[in-house]
Design an enzyme around this catalytic site. Sequence first.
Site, mmCIF file in Angstrom:
data_model
loop_
_atom_site.group_PDB
_atom_site.id
_atom_site.type_symbol
_atom_site.label_atom_id
_atom_site.label_comp_id
_atom_site.label_asym_id
_atom_site.label_seq_id
_atom_site.Cartn_x
_atom_site.Cartn_y
_atom_site.Cartn_z
ATOM 1 N N THR A 37 -6.907 10.818 16.315
ATOM 2 C CA THR A 37 -6.763 10.041 17.558
ATOM 3 C C THR A 37 -6.089 8.701 17.280
ATOM 4 O OG1 THR A 37 -9.045 9.399 17.124
ATOM 5 C CG2 THR A 37 -8.696 10.989 18.886
ATOM 6 N N GLY A 123 -7.711 13.782 -2.788
ATOM 7 C CA GLY A 123 -7.683 14.942 -1.900
ATOM 8 C C GLY A 123 -8.986 15.167 -1.150
ATOM 9 N N GLY A 125 -10.069 13.437 1.307
ATOM 10 C CA GLY A 125 -10.006 12.977 2.698
ATOM 11 C C GLY A 125 -10.799 11.696 2.886
ATOM 12 N N SER A 127 -9.491 8.696 1.782
ATOM 13 C CA SER A 127 -8.512 7.609 1.784
ATOM 14 C C SER A 127 -8.413 6.798 0.508
ATOM 15 C CB SER A 127 -8.794 6.647 2.942
ATOM 16 O OG SER A 127 -8.660 7.336 4.118
ATOM 17 N N ASP A 173 -7.362 4.410 8.333
ATOM 18 C CA ASP A 173 -7.791 4.336 6.936
ATOM 19 C C ASP A 173 -7.654 2.920 6.385
ATOM 20 O OD1 ASP A 173 -7.880 6.992 7.429
ATOM 21 O OD2 ASP A 173 -6.246 7.545 6.078
HETATM 22 C C1 GLA Z 1 -5.333 10.606 7.759
HETATM 23 C C2 GLA Z 1 -4.493 9.454 8.277
HETATM 24 C C3 GLA Z 1 -5.233 8.664 9.372
HETATM 25 C C4 GLA Z 1 -5.781 9.596 10.441
HETATM 26 C C5 GLA Z 1 -6.513 10.782 9.826
HETATM 27 C C6 GLA Z 1 -6.902 11.805 10.852
HETATM 28 O O1 GLA Z 1 -6.467 10.126 7.088
HETATM 29 O O2 GLA Z 1 -4.146 8.577 7.241
HETATM 30 O O3 GLA Z 1 -4.377 7.703 9.923
HETATM 31 O O4 GLA Z 1 -4.767 10.019 11.305
HETATM 32 O O5 GLA Z 1 -5.738 11.432 8.831
HETATM 33 O O6 GLA Z 1 -7.806 11.273 11.751
#
Ligand code: GLA
Length: 382
Positions: A37, A123, A125, A127, A173
Amino acid sequence: MKDELIKDVKARYREAFGTEPLLIFSPGRINIIGEHTDYNDGFVFPAAVDKGIAAAIQKSDTGVSTAHALDMDSTIEFQLDNLKPQAEGSWENYVLGVVAEIQNRNKVLGNFNIIFRGDIPSGAGMSSSAALENSVVFGLNELFDLGLSKLDMILISQKAEHNYVGVKCGIMDQYASMFGKKNHALLLDCRTVKSKAYEIDFKDHQLMLINTNVKHSLSDSAYNDRRSACESIAELLGVKALRDATLIDLETVKDKVTPANYQKALYVIQENNRAIMAAKALEDGDLDALGKLIYGSHDGLSKQYKVSCEELDFLVAQARMNKQVLGARMMGGGFGGCTINLIEKSATKAFAESVSEAYLKAFGKACSIYFIALSEGTHLVN
Ligand code: GLA
């Protein structure tokens, strides 16, 4: 672990350069709800965690700059006036991209050396990339007195990701990593880039992450494709971003878009609503409602937005079979990484065991379980 990382980069820096570095810790993040979003100007609900990147940085008078990634035992040397993106997927782009984007703002940098190491599984998720970018921009801002605000810094980190890494990411992130607050999650409005902090105390429940330990390779191009699909539907609707569209608006263009893209836009509008409802559920202390929204988010990400994968769907299905897990969903960009689970504290051990066993049996590889603490954003360490 954080203290260990800091001690380590400090010692390695002294050893390599014989001077005292500035030390920075920059965290990774989780996201409770509000996925994909952010680049639609919508709402997200992330928090910084106690895993991240520790960096040691100081000026260099040798006429070159260097960056050393301890975890990969890899070093680059570069000239500040001759920066170019490196091979796709290489860690160098996060560092060089930040340096280049600072210079694009007409800020003058001198040469420097940076050494860093992290404990965010790559990897996952969570960040690690934003944590690294933020550690570099934060360190350079201190070192060269650039006068950048935290907002300037995260916009620089985001641009580095767009132009050097090649992912047209939103701002979630970098924001969460920079502005994180101990024991809080941040309901962030990605249009105004302002957030409201919610204290997180789930009482007899807690968050538990399960890492699939997979990262499917199409993720970057799929991410950019999703983003451009959203932007084209917003344009068709005559709004700035999908955040401005309602479900009724979307119906008016249903026959002008492909069914697949219709589902994607529908997901974004629904997910944005879910993020807002999640904040309400938290205010009301209604964890059952929050859990249902989290499951709803996963269904949308998997079936409508199509950014999940077999491994993530499997972990969420396992969670659904356990009544003590109130909600579970994939977290982050997708195609691998972690699920986030809202689970009764007393049930964590048994669920961790059963899900690990089932995952191993199904995929022939282990998943990993993490418990995280919500923590401060990017900061200097003494
Ligand atoms: C990655 C991107 C974020 C966001 C997410 C999904 O982490 O870096 O900006 O879009 O995916 O919510």
